[in-house]
Design a protein around this motif. Structure first.
Motif, PDB file in Angstrom:
ATOM      1  N   ALA A 149       0.849  -1.195   0.000  1.00  0.00           N
ATOM      2  CA  ALA A 149       0.000   0.000   0.000  1.00  0.00           C
ATOM      3  C   ALA A 149       0.881   1.241   0.000  1.00  0.00           C
ATOM      4  CB  ALA A 149      -0.921  -0.013   1.210  1.00  0.00           C
ATOM      5  N   LEU A 150       0.617   2.141  -0.944  1.00  0.00           N
ATOM      6  CA  LEU A 150       1.374   3.387  -0.999  1.00  0.00           C
ATOM      7  C   LEU A 150       0.919   4.357   0.087  1.00  0.00           C
ATOM      8  CD1 LEU A 150       1.475   3.919  -4.854  1.00  0.00           C
ATOM      9  CD2 LEU A 150       3.202   2.873  -3.387  1.00  0.00           C
ATOM     10  N   VAL A 151      -0.392   4.368   0.344  1.00  0.00           N
ATOM     11  CA  VAL A 151      -0.962   5.141   1.454  1.00  0.00           C
ATOM     12  C   VAL A 151      -2.002   4.251   2.106  1.00  0.00           C
ATOM     13  CG1 VAL A 151      -0.531   7.404   0.421  1.00  0.00           C
ATOM     14  CG2 VAL A 151      -2.658   6.213  -0.088  1.00  0.00           C
ATOM     15  N   ASP A 152      -2.649   4.742   3.119  1.00  0.00           N
ATOM     16  CA  ASP A 152      -3.579   3.916   3.885  1.00  0.00           C
ATOM     17  C   ASP A 152      -4.938   3.815   3.208  1.00  0.00           C
ATOM     18  OD1 ASP A 152      -1.561   3.642   5.673  1.00  0.00           O
ATOM     19  OD2 ASP A 152      -2.283   5.206   7.030  1.00  0.00           O
ATOM     20  N   MET A 153      -4.945   3.526   1.923  1.00  0.00           N
ATOM     21  CA  MET A 153      -6.194   3.356   1.186  1.00  0.00           C
ATOM     22  C   MET A 153      -6.022   2.220   0.191  1.00  0.00           C
ATOM     23  SD  MET A 153      -7.084   7.345   0.400  1.00  0.00           S
ATOM     24  CE  MET A 153      -8.530   6.882  -0.550  1.00  0.00           C
ATOM     25  N   GLN A 154      -7.033   1.358   0.086  1.00  0.00           N
ATOM     26  CA  GLN A 154      -6.932   0.210  -0.810  1.00  0.00           C
ATOM     27  C   GLN A 154      -6.746   0.644  -2.263  1.00  0.00           C
ATOM     28  OE1 GLN A 154     -10.142  -2.547  -0.512  1.00  0.00           O
ATOM     29  NE2 GLN A 154      -9.298  -3.969  -1.977  1.00  0.00           N
ATOM     30  N   GLU A 155      -7.324   1.832  -2.622  1.00  0.00           N
ATOM     31  CA  GLU A 155      -7.229   2.284  -4.013  1.00  0.00           C
ATOM     32  C   GLU A 155      -5.790   2.586  -4.422  1.00  0.00           C
ATOM     33  OE1 GLU A 155      -9.314   3.382  -1.758  1.00  0.00           O
ATOM     34  OE2 GLU A 155     -11.230   2.605  -2.524  1.00  0.00           O
ATOM     35  N   HIS A 156      -4.919   2.740  -3.451  1.00  0.00           N
ATOM     36  CA  HIS A 156      -3.540   3.067  -3.752  1.00  0.00           C
ATOM     37  C   HIS A 156      -2.604   1.877  -3.536  1.00  0.00           C
ATOM     38  CE1 HIS A 156      -5.339   7.077  -3.312  1.00  0.00           C
ATOM     39  NE2 HIS A 156      -4.352   7.489  -4.109  1.00  0.00           N
ATOM     40  N   THR A 157      -3.146   0.702  -3.605  1.00  0.00           N
ATOM     41  CA  THR A 157      -2.311  -0.499  -3.517  1.00  0.00           C
ATOM     42  C   THR A 157      -1.485  -0.639  -4.788  1.00  0.00           C
ATOM     43  OG1 THR A 157      -3.858  -1.663  -2.072  1.00  0.00           O
ATOM     44  CG2 THR A 157      -2.323  -3.015  -3.341  1.00  0.00           C
ATOM     45  N   LEU A 158      -0.205  -0.914  -4.616  1.00  0.00           N
ATOM     46  CA  LEU A 158       0.690  -1.144  -5.741  1.00  0.00           C
ATOM     47  C   LEU A 158       0.862  -2.649  -5.933  1.00  0.00           C
ATOM     48  CD1 LEU A 158       2.725  -0.086  -7.875  1.00  0.00           C
ATOM     49  CD2 LEU A 158       4.471  -0.171  -6.073  1.00  0.00           C
ATOM     50  N   TYR A 159       0.439  -3.148  -7.080  1.00  0.00           N
ATOM     51  CA  TYR A 159       0.610  -4.566  -7.397  1.00  0.00           C
ATOM     52  C   TYR A 159       1.961  -4.735  -8.108  1.00  0.00           C
ATOM     53  CZ  TYR A 159      -4.217  -5.072  -6.059  1.00  0.00           C
ATOM     54  OH  TYR A 159      -5.383  -5.067  -5.331  1.00  0.00           O
ATOM     55  N   LEU A 160       2.698  -5.750  -7.717  1.00  0.00           N
ATOM     56  CA  LEU A 160       4.111  -5.853  -8.083  1.00  0.00           C
ATOM     57  C   LEU A 160       4.361  -6.874  -9.188  1.00  0.00           C
ATOM     58  CD1 LEU A 160       5.534  -5.829  -4.453  1.00  0.00           C
ATOM     59  CD2 LEU A 160       5.415  -3.899  -6.033  1.00  0.00           C
ATOM     60  N   ARG A 161       5.208  -6.498 -10.141  1.00  0.00           N
ATOM     61  CA  ARG A 161       5.729  -7.436 -11.140  1.00  0.00           C
ATOM     62  C   ARG A 161       7.091  -7.969 -10.722  1.00  0.00           C
ATOM     63  NH1 ARG A 161       6.605  -4.007 -16.099  1.00  0.00           N
ATOM     64  NH2 ARG A 161       7.327  -5.999 -16.946  1.00  0.00           N
ATOM     65  N   SER A 162       7.706  -7.312  -9.784  1.00  0.00           N
ATOM     66  CA  SER A 162       9.114  -7.572  -9.477  1.00  0.00           C
ATOM     67  C   SER A 162       9.324  -8.917  -8.791  1.00  0.00           C
ATOM     68  CB  SER A 162       9.674  -6.454  -8.593  1.00  0.00           C
ATOM     69  OG  SER A 162       8.996  -6.435  -7.348  1.00  0.00           O
ATOM     70  N   MET A 163      10.538  -9.414  -8.948  1.00  0.00           N
ATOM     71  CA  MET A 163      10.966 -10.644  -8.282  1.00  0.00           C
ATOM     72  C   MET A 163      12.366 -10.412  -7.724  1.00  0.00           C
ATOM     73  SD  MET A 163      11.341 -14.539  -9.789  1.00  0.00           S
ATOM     74  CE  MET A 163      12.498 -14.102 -11.103  1.00  0.00           C
ATOM     75  N   GLU A 164      12.590 -10.903  -6.527  1.00  0.00           N
ATOM     76  CA  GLU A 164      13.935 -10.868  -5.961  1.00  0.00           C
ATOM     77  C   GLU A 164      14.246 -12.214  -5.334  1.00  0.00           C
ATOM     78  OE1 GLU A 164      14.341  -8.077  -2.607  1.00  0.00           O
ATOM     79  OE2 GLU A 164      12.226  -7.611  -2.883  1.00  0.00           O
ATOM     80  N   VAL A 165      15.539 -12.512  -5.254  1.00  0.00           N
ATOM     81  CA  VAL A 165      16.012 -13.833  -4.842  1.00  0.00           C
ATOM     82  C   VAL A 165      16.988 -13.682  -3.687  1.00  0.00           C
ATOM     83  CG1 VAL A 165      17.332 -15.855  -5.553  1.00  0.00           C
ATOM     84  CG2 VAL A 165      15.682 -14.837  -7.125  1.00  0.00           C
TER      85      VAL A 165
ATOM     86  N   MET B 260       8.023 -10.172 -13.877  1.00  0.00           N
ATOM     87  CA  MET B 260       6.955 -10.868 -14.595  1.00  0.00           C
ATOM     88  C   MET B 260       6.359  -9.949 -15.653  1.00  0.00           C
ATOM     89  SD  MET B 260       4.771 -12.854 -11.654  1.00  0.00           S
ATOM     90  CE  MET B 260       4.390 -11.339 -10.762  1.00  0.00           C
ATOM     91  N   LYS B 261       5.606 -10.539 -16.550  1.00  0.00           N
ATOM     92  CA  LYS B 261       4.914  -9.750 -17.565  1.00  0.00           C
ATOM     93  C   LYS B 261       3.714  -9.010 -16.995  1.00  0.00           C
ATOM     94  CE  LYS B 261       6.271 -12.980 -21.245  1.00  0.00           C
ATOM     95  NZ  LYS B 261       7.135 -12.015 -21.971  1.00  0.00           N
ATOM     96  N   VAL B 262       3.048  -9.604 -15.979  1.00  0.00           N
ATOM     97  CA  VAL B 262       1.819  -9.034 -15.412  1.00  0.00           C
ATOM     98  C   VAL B 262       1.988  -8.884 -13.906  1.00  0.00           C
ATOM     99  CG1 VAL B 262      -0.666  -9.355 -15.073  1.00  0.00           C
ATOM    100  CG2 VAL B 262       0.410 -10.083 -17.221  1.00  0.00           C
ATOM    101  N   ALA B 263       1.732  -7.682 -13.411  1.00  0.00           N
ATOM    102  CA  ALA B 263       1.800  -7.424 -11.968  1.00  0.00           C
ATOM    103  C   ALA B 263       0.604  -8.082 -11.282  1.00  0.00           C
ATOM    104  CB  ALA B 263       1.806  -5.922 -11.716  1.00  0.00           C
ATOM    105  N   ARG B 264       0.842  -8.723 -10.141  1.00  0.00           N
ATOM    106  CA  ARG B 264      -0.252  -9.374  -9.415  1.00  0.00           C
ATOM    107  C   ARG B 264       0.204  -9.806  -8.031  1.00  0.00           C
ATOM    108  NH1 ARG B 264       0.256 -14.932 -12.428  1.00  0.00           N
ATOM    109  NH2 ARG B 264       2.074 -14.437 -13.688  1.00  0.00           N
ATOM    110  N   SER B 265      -0.762  -9.979  -7.157  1.00  0.00           N
ATOM    111  CA  SER B 265      -0.515 -10.480  -5.803  1.00  0.00           C
ATOM    112  C   SER B 265      -1.289 -11.780  -5.610  1.00  0.00           C
ATOM    113  CB  SER B 265      -0.946  -9.439  -4.763  1.00  0.00           C
ATOM    114  OG  SER B 265      -2.340  -9.202  -4.858  1.00  0.00           O
TER     115      SER B 265
END
Length: 564
Positions: A330-346, A360-365
């Protein structure tokens, strides 16, 4: 009409040997006497020659013993010889902790390879910290390669326990050097290697202090803290009295000040551990922290932070690395500002650091992530608008993502497991239909197709799925329509294709982390409808019972976990 027929009487040879054993016991028709430390054992040359290449050569190659009826055998104890003779006549023997080394020694001398291999396997099953060094030495002496490798690997894996034993303190100087220079020792820090070396020296300081320099050469001193090197190591008596040891410590301190040189000093691998990463610990807090569970001490500790805080993250172990895929924050305390991630780390447990990887090609949680061979699959998930049936796969060798066949249903927060070279995906939530699923899909890797299998009893998302042998275990989850949180556990038999309900967890859990280690299943954290949990439950499929281990340092749900 057939003029001939070949027949085979399977019990014929067994009966013949049974008769010969009876004759030996009654000392009838015996034509050779084996003399062992003055004790005499009567037997039949033909039986001994048929079982032992060593004795066959002695009886047939024109050696001095060829014409003798009294044969001296050295290197075998009396009781062991009686057991070996009985084995040669009957093919049966009782191996015990007390006799197995003598049996292996005698079987090696006489060339009884099948018995030698069985004795080696028995010894391998008896490996424990208090005897593994002795078994390794014994196996090396008698050239039992498989047993020696098993004992050596056991020592590496359990080094922290081994160094507390008498066998370790009694190691020869040569074996001590060989052990400490191995990069395969599994330790949580280089401190443990140095402490092991110090304890070995202090066990016999009069004769071992001179070995200190050579021991320090095999310790990665640059991985120790400056304060420890200066305040502890340099102040130890054997270092204060040895200019060469002081030089090694000074060299390590200099190395620590040069990032390029220090990067070439590779840490030793961590012991097998469970890692739990990310998640949420209250309504407004996503975590970038990771905790490691130490099996030996039943203790959690915080280790390296991820580069990005993320919850609803997908994780798996691939080639000894912890992959963390997607998720949300969440970028701020609101669901509308949730950031869905494409990134991967190891996370690399050896380097103890996080490495960013291809996105990834598509951001998702709420992705279901599983490793198949050397390929990683990221299955389903959701973003702000919908759930996905999408499947992407990642090849670490090319560091690229590609699209695989989609599932038949959209799912986020589903459970995933690999069993019999098939990927099973169970449950999950469909945002479009506003429903949790009970259905289960199976992806056949050979034909690259999805198909449905039997449904679970309860529809749910936020569950965990684990495979053990031919069974799938579905743990916990939530049914969104009624806000019901489950302690339910269902088991699916992939042979009979049926689900059954088994012993429930002690606590309802949705979105827990899950890991499997040595046949036991660890269900970690999660949300019970009121709280994000610190507690960890362990399920043993053999006993169908649950136990608790130490709780995590931080409560978390939507976390990922894996044993590495």
């Amino acid at each position: 009409m057939k003029e001939s027929r070949f027949v085979n009487v399977e019990l014929h040879s067994r009966y013949a040997f049974q008769v010969m054993q009876e004759l030996r016991v009654r000392e009838e028709l015996c034509d050779v006497v084996l003399c062992i430390n003055g004790a005499k054992f009567k037997a039949h040359k033909i039986v001994l020659a048929g079982c032992s290449p060593y004795l066959r050569a002695m009886f047939t190659n024109g050696m001095l013993e060829t014409e003798k009826n009294l044969i001296e055998i050295h290197g075998i104890e009396n009781g062991t010889m009686e057991l070996l003779l009985e084995f040669m006549y009957t093919g049966a023997i009782e191996l015990t902790v007390e006799n197995v080394q003598n049996i292996l020694q005698g079987a090696s001398l006489l060339g009884l390879l099948s018995l030698r291999n069985l004795a080696a396997q028995f010894l391998q099953s008896q490996l424990e910290p208090s005897n593994c060094l002795g078994i390794q030495y014994f196996a090396d002496m008698y050239m039992c390669g498989e047993l020696e490798r098993a004992a050596r690997n056991y020592i590496y894996q359990n080094f922290r326990d081994v160094i507390r034993t008498d066998e370790f303190l009694q190691l020869s100087e040569e074996r001590m050097f060989t052990l400490l220079k191995s990069d395969k020792l599994r330790v949580t820090s280089e401190h443990q290697v140095l402490e092991a070396a110090l304890s070995w020296i202090q066990w016999d300081p009069f004769s071992r202090t001179e070995s200190a320099c050579q021991l320090l050469e095999h310790i990665k001193l640059a991985l120790l803290e400056d304060s420890y090197l200066e305040d502890v190591v340099l102040q130890s008596e054997f270092v204060r009295n040895c200019p060469k040891c002081q030089f090694l410590i000074s060299k390590a301190i200099v190395t620590k000040q040069d990032d390029m040189t220090l990067s070439l000093v590779t840490p030793r691998p961590q012991p097998p551990s469970i890692y739990v990463v990310g998640g949420r610990n209250d309504t407004h807090c996503q975590l970038k922290t990771m905790e490691r569970y130490d099996f030996l001490h039943d203790k959690w500790e915080t280790v390296a932070l991820m580069n990005i805080a993320r919850t609803a993250v997908g994780t798996t172990n691939l080639d000894g690395l912890l992959y963390c895929v997607g998720g949300e924050c969440a970028l701020v305390d609101m669901q509308e500002h949730t950031l869905y991630l494409r990134s991967m780390e190891v996370y690399d447990p050896t380097l103890r650091d996080w490495i960013p990887m291809a996105e990834m090609k598509v951001a998702r949680s709420f992705i279901a992530v599983v490793a198949v061979g050397r390929i990683l699959y990221a299955i389903g998930g959701e973003d702000r608008s919908c759930s996905f049936d999408l499947v992407e796969r990642y090849d670490p060798r090319t560091q690229t993502w590609s699209v695989a066949p989609s599932m038949r249903r959209r799912r986020s927060g589903a459970g995933v497991a690999l069993c019999d070279n098939k990927i099973y995906v169970a449950g999950g939530y469909d945002k479009t239909l506003h429903t949790d699923r009970a259905s289960v899909e199976c992806f056949d890797l050979e034909v690259q197709e999805w198909s449905f299998v039997a449904e679970m009893e309860k529809a749910r998302s936020g569950l965990s799925l684990v495979a053990v042998d031919q069974h799938l275990y579905a743990f916990g989850g939530r049914f969104r329509h009624t806000e019901q949180y489950f302690d339910l556990v269902e088991r699916y038999n992939t042979m009979s294709q049926q689900w059954t309900t088994i012993t429930s967890m002690n606590t309802p859990r949705a979105w827990p982390g899950v890991a499997k280690f040595e046949g036991r299943i660890y269900v970690i954290g999660g949300f019970d409808g009121s709280n994000r949990l610190r507690s960890v439950e362990v399920y043993d499929p053999e006993t169908n019972k649950w136990t608790y281990i130490s709780s995590m340092l931080v409560g978390r749900a939507g976390c990922g976990a894996a044993a590495i």
